[in-house]
Design an enzyme around this catalytic site. Structure first.
Site, PDB file in Angstrom:
ATOM      1  N   LYS A  77      17.094  13.245 -37.231  1.00 51.04           N
ATOM      2  CA  LYS A  77      17.633  12.110 -37.702  1.00 51.04           C
ATOM      3  C   LYS A  77      19.125  12.347 -37.832  1.00 51.04           C
ATOM      4  O   LYS A  77      20.011  11.574 -37.782  1.00 51.04           O
ATOM      5  CB  LYS A  77      16.891  11.486 -38.884  1.00 51.04           C
ATOM      6  N   LYS A 135       8.249  10.408 -27.039  1.00 44.90           N
ATOM      7  CA  LYS A 135       7.464   9.768 -27.968  1.00 44.90           C
ATOM      8  C   LYS A 135       7.997   8.048 -27.803  1.00 44.90           C
ATOM      9  O   LYS A 135       8.930   7.903 -27.668  1.00 44.90           O
ATOM     10  CB  LYS A 135       7.621  10.044 -29.369  1.00 44.90           C
ATOM     11  N   LYS A 146      10.648   3.096 -31.771  1.00 47.35           N
ATOM     12  CA  LYS A 146      11.903   1.895 -31.776  1.00 47.35           C
ATOM     13  C   LYS A 146      12.983   2.046 -31.557  1.00 47.35           C
ATOM     14  O   LYS A 146      13.719   1.373 -31.284  1.00 47.35           O
ATOM     15  CB  LYS A 146      11.482   1.316 -33.406  1.00 47.35           C
TER      16      LYS A 146
HETATM   17  P1  AMP Z   1       7.468   5.045 -38.611  1.00 48.92           P
HETATM   18  O1  AMP Z   1       7.653   3.779 -37.766  1.00 48.92           O
HETATM   19  O2  AMP Z   1       8.341   5.977 -38.143  1.00 48.92           O
HETATM   20  O3  AMP Z   1       7.418   4.715 -40.006  1.00 48.92           O
HETATM   21  O4  AMP Z   1       5.925   5.353 -38.363  1.00 48.92           O
HETATM   22  C1  AMP Z   1       4.866   4.544 -38.946  1.00 48.92           C
HETATM   23  C2  AMP Z   1       3.549   5.174 -38.512  1.00 48.92           C
HETATM   24  O5  AMP Z   1       3.435   5.203 -37.136  1.00 48.92           O
HETATM   25  C3  AMP Z   1       3.590   6.569 -38.928  1.00 48.92           C
HETATM   26  O6  AMP Z   1       2.321   7.190 -39.382  1.00 48.92           O
HETATM   27  C4  AMP Z   1       3.677   7.406 -37.443  1.00 48.92           C
HETATM   28  O7  AMP Z   1       3.233   8.586 -37.274  1.00 48.92           O
HETATM   29  C5  AMP Z   1       3.314   6.482 -36.644  1.00 48.92           C
HETATM   30  N1  AMP Z   1       4.056   6.591 -35.149  1.00 48.92           N
HETATM   31  C6  AMP Z   1       5.112   6.296 -34.934  1.00 48.92           C
HETATM   32  N2  AMP Z   1       5.457   6.579 -33.589  1.00 48.92           N
HETATM   33  C7  AMP Z   1       4.033   6.731 -33.056  1.00 48.92           C
HETATM   34  C8  AMP Z   1       3.702   7.269 -31.714  1.00 48.92           C
HETATM   35  N3  AMP Z   1       4.615   6.892 -30.587  1.00 48.92           N
HETATM   36  N4  AMP Z   1       2.556   7.482 -31.679  1.00 48.92           N
HETATM   37  C9  AMP Z   1       1.558   7.677 -32.877  1.00 48.92           C
HETATM   38  N5  AMP Z   1       1.885   7.043 -33.865  1.00 48.92           N
HETATM   39  C10 AMP Z   1       3.303   6.823 -33.939  1.00 48.92           C
END
Ligand code: AMP
Ligand code: TRP
Length: 331
Positions: free
Chosen positions: A111, A194, A197
């Site tokens: 990041k 991955k 967003k």
């Molecule tokens: P974040 O949006 O980064 O706060 O992620 C929120 C949750 O979604 C966390 O538990 C991440 O590990 C999960 N997550 C985010 N992107 C992915 C992905 N591509 N595949 C599986 N889990 C994800």
């Protein structure tokens, strides 16, 4: 058993968040446990957030929880910033965690990018706040996607060092629940990246707000390859796009990847993609419909958040008080 997890209040959610996190949050409601699901707005501001948008992003994540089936009668849903114990404990843990531990965090490196001198200090100590999020509830289980494993290791290190330094067993060592077919969903445009967003291409992901037509069209445009699907799972090893699409099917249908191949092995993507589109639309379109309805009802969302925050404060405040006493602080 006490479960805690959170999702950052930044941008809208996608299929990866649903399978890696939200779906697990909802599924875990069948367990005998107390559940705390927060919206990590304090983590979100470690990078710039427009003050005019942060509040609606927070409410949007809350709406995603509800639309995915998280029930406010069974789980506390709340914004992290509404519970003072998070930041209070984060300071105490800043004095427990070591610089060397944070230096190893790959998410900070990703990041902060090349110009880490200009990154906020909050972005650097982000995992310490995350440790506080978990330990102020003495949570025993934390469902997250695979990308959060390193942060959860750090949480355990903080708990271990605190317990060791102060000669106590006050903090339990929380278990990370990252297993399962949805733990790492990849981009629909690139099986090695991955689903995220921050990807500039909207076709790389299925957003929770996408309607049925958009979802179907994104699945049909998803990158694949020219081969037929293999009969056995090891045939997917060198085929990241095929592996991802089979994984999405399996995770949403609640079956194993091998089950999917038992049905589609020997068939090409011309046959598989329409079936996959049906499964994704079948599961995701109702969620997106509920979500769009909830987003127009901020009164209902705020009621849920207020209730959740009260419960979260009740449980976390005494843990911080006891921690201060152990550390030897006045009060
Ligand atoms: P974040 O949006 O980064 O706060 O992620 C929120 C949750 O979604 C966390 O538990 C991440 O590990 C999960 N997550 C985010 N992107 C992915 C992905 N591509 N595949 C599986 N889990 C994800
Ligand atoms: N860092 C997590 C993410 O980006 C969100 C998060 C914040 C979290 N605090 C947490 C997840 C505590 C689990 C437990 O996905």
């Amino acid at each position: 058993m006490r479960i805690l997890s959170g999702i950052q209040a930044s941008g809208s959610l996608h299929l990866g968040n649903y399978l890696g996190a939200l779906k697990k949050f909802a599924d875990m409601q069948s367990l005998e446990a107390e559940r705390f699901y927060m919206i990590a707005d304090l983590h979100a501001i470690t990078v710039w957030q427009d003050p005019g948008k942060l509040l609606s992003q927070t409410r949007e994540i809350a709406a995603c929880y509800l639309a995915a089936g998280v029930d406010p009668d069974k789980s506390a849903i709340f914004p992290q910033s509404a519970v003072p114990a998070h930041t209070e404990m984060a300071w105490l843990f800043n004095c427990v965690a070591r610089l060397g531990w944070l230096d190893r965090m790959t998410q900070f490196k990703d990041k902060a990018g090349k110009d880490k001198e200009r990154a906020s200090i909050g972005l650097y100590t982000y995992p310490v706040l995350q440790a506080a999020d978990i330990l102020i509830y003495k949570a025993t289980h934390v469902p997250v996607g695979e990308d959060q494993r390193q942060h959860l290791e750090l949480t355990r290190d903080v708990a271990k060092k605190f317990n060791h330094d102060y000669g106590t067993d006050f903090f339990p060592l929380p278990e990370t629940l990252y297993q399962g077919p949805g733990a790492r969903i990849m981009s629909l445009r690139d099986g090695l990246a991955k689903m995220s967003k921050s990807d500039p291409s909207d076709n790389s992901r299925i957003n929770l707000t996408d309607d049925a037509d958009t979802i179907a069209s994104k699945v049909k445009k998803a990158k694949s390859d020219a081969d037929v699907l293999p009969e056995a799972e090891d045939g997917l090893a060198e085929r990241p796009e095929a592996k991802n699409l089979v994984g999405i099917y399996a995770a949403l249908a609640g079956i194993s990847a091998q089950d999917v191949l038992n049905e589609f092995g020997g068939k090409g993507f011309g046959a598989f993609k329409p079936a996959l589109a049906d499964v994704v639309v079948g599961k995701m379109a109702p969620i997106s419909e509920t979500l769009r309805r909830l987003l127009n009802d901020t009164g209902e969302i705020d009621r849920v958040l207020k209730l959740g925050a009260e419960r979260a404060r009740e449980v976390s405040a005494p843990v911080v008080e006891e921690t201060k006493r152990i550390v030897g602080l006045w009060g």
